[in-house]
Scaffold this motif. Structure first.
Motif, mmCIF file in Angstrom:
data_model
loop_
_atom_site.group_PDB
_atom_site.id
_atom_site.type_symbol
_atom_site.label_atom_id
_atom_site.label_comp_id
_atom_site.label_asym_id
_atom_site.label_seq_id
_atom_site.Cartn_x
_atom_site.Cartn_y
_atom_site.Cartn_z
ATOM 1 N N SER A 37 0.811 -1.221 0.000
ATOM 2 C CA SER A 37 0.000 0.000 0.000
ATOM 3 C C SER A 37 0.845 1.272 0.000
ATOM 4 C CB SER A 37 -0.933 0.009 1.216
ATOM 5 O OG SER A 37 -0.185 0.016 2.421
ATOM 6 N N PHE A 38 2.148 1.145 0.239
ATOM 7 C CA PHE A 38 3.034 2.306 0.250
ATOM 8 C C PHE A 38 3.631 2.596 -1.131
ATOM 9 C CE2 PHE A 38 4.530 2.439 4.979
ATOM 10 C CZ PHE A 38 3.214 2.345 5.389
ATOM 11 N N TRP B 215 4.514 6.205 -3.986
ATOM 12 C CA TRP B 215 3.917 7.325 -3.261
ATOM 13 C C TRP B 215 4.912 8.473 -3.254
ATOM 14 C CZ3 TRP B 215 5.449 9.615 1.415
ATOM 15 C CH2 TRP B 215 4.484 10.368 2.114
ATOM 16 N N TYR C 252 4.362 4.411 11.691
ATOM 17 C CA TYR C 252 4.216 3.395 10.652
ATOM 18 C C TYR C 252 4.945 2.103 11.027
ATOM 19 C CZ TYR C 252 2.534 7.373 8.021
ATOM 20 O OH TYR C 252 1.824 8.474 7.610
ATOM 21 N N PRO D 190 -4.765 4.172 10.788
ATOM 22 C CA PRO D 190 -4.643 3.190 9.703
ATOM 23 C C PRO D 190 -3.193 3.075 9.246
ATOM 24 C CG PRO D 190 -6.470 4.702 9.305
ATOM 25 C CD PRO D 190 -5.704 5.253 10.469
ATOM 26 N N GLU E 105 -1.287 3.288 6.778
ATOM 27 C CA GLU E 105 -1.215 3.758 5.403
ATOM 28 C C GLU E 105 -0.609 5.154 5.382
ATOM 29 O OE1 GLU E 105 -5.772 5.535 5.100
ATOM 30 O OE2 GLU E 105 -5.345 3.528 4.339
ATOM 31 N N LEU E 106 -0.071 5.515 4.250
ATOM 32 C CA LEU E 106 0.501 6.841 4.065
ATOM 33 C C LEU E 106 -0.615 7.822 3.712
ATOM 34 C CD1 LEU E 106 3.627 5.769 1.989
ATOM 35 C CD2 LEU E 106 3.596 6.500 4.366
ATOM 36 N N LYS F 6 -3.121 10.061 1.825
ATOM 37 C CA LYS F 6 -3.670 9.869 0.486
ATOM 38 C C LYS F 6 -3.333 11.060 -0.402
ATOM 39 C CE LYS F 6 -7.541 7.056 2.141
ATOM 40 N NZ LYS F 6 -6.956 5.803 1.620
ATOM 41 N N ASP G 251 0.006 9.949 -6.022
ATOM 42 C CA ASP G 251 0.345 8.620 -6.494
ATOM 43 C C ASP G 251 1.238 8.879 -7.697
ATOM 44 O OD1 ASP G 251 0.529 6.209 -7.810
ATOM 45 O OD2 ASP G 251 -1.590 5.728 -7.679
#
Length: 683
Positions: free
Chosen positions: A178-179, A182, A350, A390, A392-393, A395, A407
């Motif tokens: 998921s990273f 980015w 993280y 969460p 995650e980084l 958004k 992204d």
């Protein structure tokens, strides 16, 4: 008359006054510089004057990312530059990758045996004798004008150390799926002249992170400072487990002030083989993680656990430097802040859940050794019971006021070289068109809006939407990613869903669609024309080409056999290979002219066109010019009137009302158009 002063006294007084005036003037100039944003000059001729700048790239078995790191260095427009790749006895094709470049600025060295990280950096640094030096990771990158900017800053401030904030980028092979790919770009522009001791106190007080100091990993440092520290440290510069952290305090001990530039000059890349990534996010038993501690001769100070907790690396380096060169005697570590930072990052950062226990036990062990167990228990209870964010980084989007996240796939970037070029375009847009940039950050998708204008590189924005395989020079070409295309190969400038683009009013020069518009249903087509009209400046053009329903119908009616009839039908229906590849709107000259006139394109050029096929296929080209701005209410009403003309009978009033509601939803962003035709998967 009073007593006359001696002539030599007067001379000394004048010299003293002159010196103080110069000092006051220097302070005033420095204060002005601290208040002003940095503006880097860009010239066409390579820089050949001034001191040598050396970029050391320590590497080991990472040729896959190294090649792009080198590319970011060799794109620098500066001849007085040395890019020194130090290969720590790699077993992959690192040497061949370096040899593949033909640039006299690129040098290669190899110690012949595998060294620990700090020892390897020391080996590489021993080959630099003059000028300024930095260390760049083998998955990191320089921005295109980094050397020119650093050279300008060192000259303007007569600085021995120039430090900057870095861009953060995670490669497509990052260990956390998921990273991947980015990109976070800081948007600061100020240049500050910082007092070193003040920043050291902030860092060991855990009010600032160590890269705020002149760390060699994000700074150009004069070799004079390196040599001065070596003389006090038995001929060595690096003296700790984490050489980047150690260098921050070592350099700080040799200089009273340094330049800190908020505008980034480099990218911090996180790849699947990054030491920091593996140490903090990866399996603790990963071979690379174990090697890191085993290969170096350095250990943490007694009482500091040998684990990858950045707070321990900071105080280990501080204590070692403080002892080695007898400096910072009145600056103390804030132990309570250390525990709060270390525990907070364990539970609120993280760190994967499976790595937390090891960190917590190490922090507990340290707290007990410092008689801080009660503090540990209190902080641990507070942080442990707070729900974890969460994993995650951030958004994609704009984060006021400091950064913008992408992204990187949006730019078509899959490596640090492409990320560097795209980041530079974003920073140039933010600096050169600040008012426009502010408007872009206020749109529904700031990342897409900024990406589109950044790719225009300062030129009026001409959009080619749904470009497919047709890449038009002078336009920003936009399309779905390659994964959405079963047949054609696409290389767009910006990759996204066209329906998610939101741009400020009156900012676009041209919107062009080549055999795309017919894929939109009637509501989405009308909503799109309304949106494009709003984006366009007065005088801007909307240029659309679609299959011509009337011309194709004539071909069908005049066809001599079934094959010719089916050919005309195929042109009207689309190839239907992909889910988006269905034609659901049929267009012809009269419909285009009427639609354009209703929606504010009073000046329209409509022409029928034959394709280059044999026999030719029939197309229609519609070019509308925006002659004035119109209110959203007026455009919505015009859109509803257009939809009303699709009613086959007055009894379809409820159908028209549904269309009008859909139109309002699409224009308001409450409804995102979705494919309405089932597409079977290709086996």
């Amino acid at each position: 008359m009073g007593n006359l002063l001696p002539v030599d006294f007067l001379r000394r007084a004048r010299r003293f006054a002159a010196r103080n005036i110069r000092k006051l003037s220097d302070r005033m100039r420095a204060a002005d510089r601290k208040k002003s944003p940095v503006v880097f000059s860009k010239t066409s001729s390579p820089s050949i004057s001034g001191p040598l700048f050396t970029v050391i790239i320590p590497t080991v078995d990472r040729s896959q990312t190294l090649v792009d790191t080198i590319r970011t260095c060799l794109m620098q427009d500066d001849e007085n530059l040395c890019v020194l790749v130090s290969d720590n006895a790699s077993t992959d094709d690192t040497a061949n990758v370096v040899a593949s470049f033909s640039d006299s600025r690129l040098k290669y060295i190899n110690p012949g045996v595998r060294l620990g990280m700090a020892e390897h950096w020391e080996f590489a640094l021993s080959h630099v004798k003059e000028g300024f030096v930095t260390v760049l990771g083998d998955d990191d990158g320089l921005l295109p004008d980094a050397i020119r900017a650093a050279r300008q800053l060192t000259a303007d401030y007569d600085a021995k150390a120039v430090t900057w904030q870095k861009i953060e980028y995670t490669w497509p092979n990052h260990i956390i799926p998921s990273f991947r790919n980015w990109l976070q770009i800081p948007l600061g522009v100020k240049v500050e002249l910082l007092k070193t001791r003040d920043v050291v106190a902030e860092v060991v007080g855990f009010r600032a992170s160590y890269p705020r100091l002149p760390c060699i990993y994000n700074s150009f440092v004069s070799m004079d400072l390196i040599s001065a520290y070596r003389e006090k440290n038995n001929g060595e510069f690096f003296g700790g487990v984490s050489p980047d952290v150690y260098s921050a305090f070592a350099i700080a001990s040799q200089v009273e002030e340094f330049v800190f530039c908020q505008r980034p000059l480099s990218i911090n890349g996180g790849s699947g083989k990054s030491n920091g990534t593996l140490q903090t996010l990866g399996d603790k038993d990963h071979p690379s993680a174990r090697k890191f501690w085993r290969e170096t001769k350095f250990k943490h100070e007694e009482g500091l656990p040998q684990v990858a907790v950045i707070e321990f690396a900071v105080i280990d380096a501080f204590i070692k430097v403080k002892r080695s060169v007898a400096c910072f005697s009145d600056i103390e570590i804030d132990q309570g802040a250390l525990l709060r930072s270390a525990i907070g990052s364990t539970f609120g950062g993280y760190i994967p859940a499976e790595r937390r226990e090891e960190r917590v036990e190490a922090i507990r062990e340290y707290a007990i050794s410092r008689d801080l167990h009660s503090t540990f228990l209190k902080v641990h209870e507070q942080k442990r019971d707070v729900p974890s964010p969460p994993f995650e980084l951030p958004k994609p989007g704009y984060y006021h006021p400091g950064s913008i996240v992408f992204d990187a796939t949006t730019f078509g970037a899959q490596d640090v070289f492409a990320a560097s070029r795209r980041s530079s375009e974003v920073l140039d847009l933010a600096a050169g068109q600040s008012e426009l940039f502010k408007k872009l950050t206020q749109t529904k998708r700031p990342d897409l809006a900024v990406a589109l204008f950044a790719r225009a590189k300062g030129q009026p924005l001409r959009l080619h939407l749904g470009c497919g395989a047709a890449y038009f020079e002078g336009y920003v070409n936009v399309d779905f990613p390659q994964s959405e295309h079963a047949i054609m190969s696409v290389t767009p400038d910006v990759i996204c869903d066209l329906t998610e683009i939101d741009l400020p009013a009156d900012t676009v020069e041209e919107v062009r669609l080549q055999h795309v518009f017919e894929h939109l249903n009637r509501v989405v087509a009308i909503a799109s024309v309304i949106r494009w009209h709003r984006w366009l400046r007065v005088g801007g053009r909307l240029h659309i080409e679609t299959p011509d329903f009337e011309g194709s119908l004539r071909d069908f009616l005049n066809a001599g056999d079934l094959r010719e009839k089916m050919r005309a039908i195929r042109h009207l229906e689309g190839d239907q290979v992909d889910g988006w590849a269905y034609h659901v709107g049929q267009w012809f000259p009269e419909r285009f002219k009427h639609t354009f006139n209703m929606l504010g394109f009073d000046k329209a050029e409509i022409r029928q066109k034959a394709s280059g096929h044999s026999p030719p296929l029939r197309n229609v080209v519609a070019i509308g010019t925006k002659t004035s701005s119109r209110s959203a209410k007026q455009q919505y009403q015009s859109g509803c009137d257009l939809l009303k003309q699709f009613m086959v009978a007055e009894e379809e009033g409820p159908t028209w009302e549904a269309w009008a509601k859909q139109l309002a939803g699409v224009l308001g962003g409450e409804i995102l158009p979705q494919p309405s035709i089932y597409q079977p998967l290709l086996s």
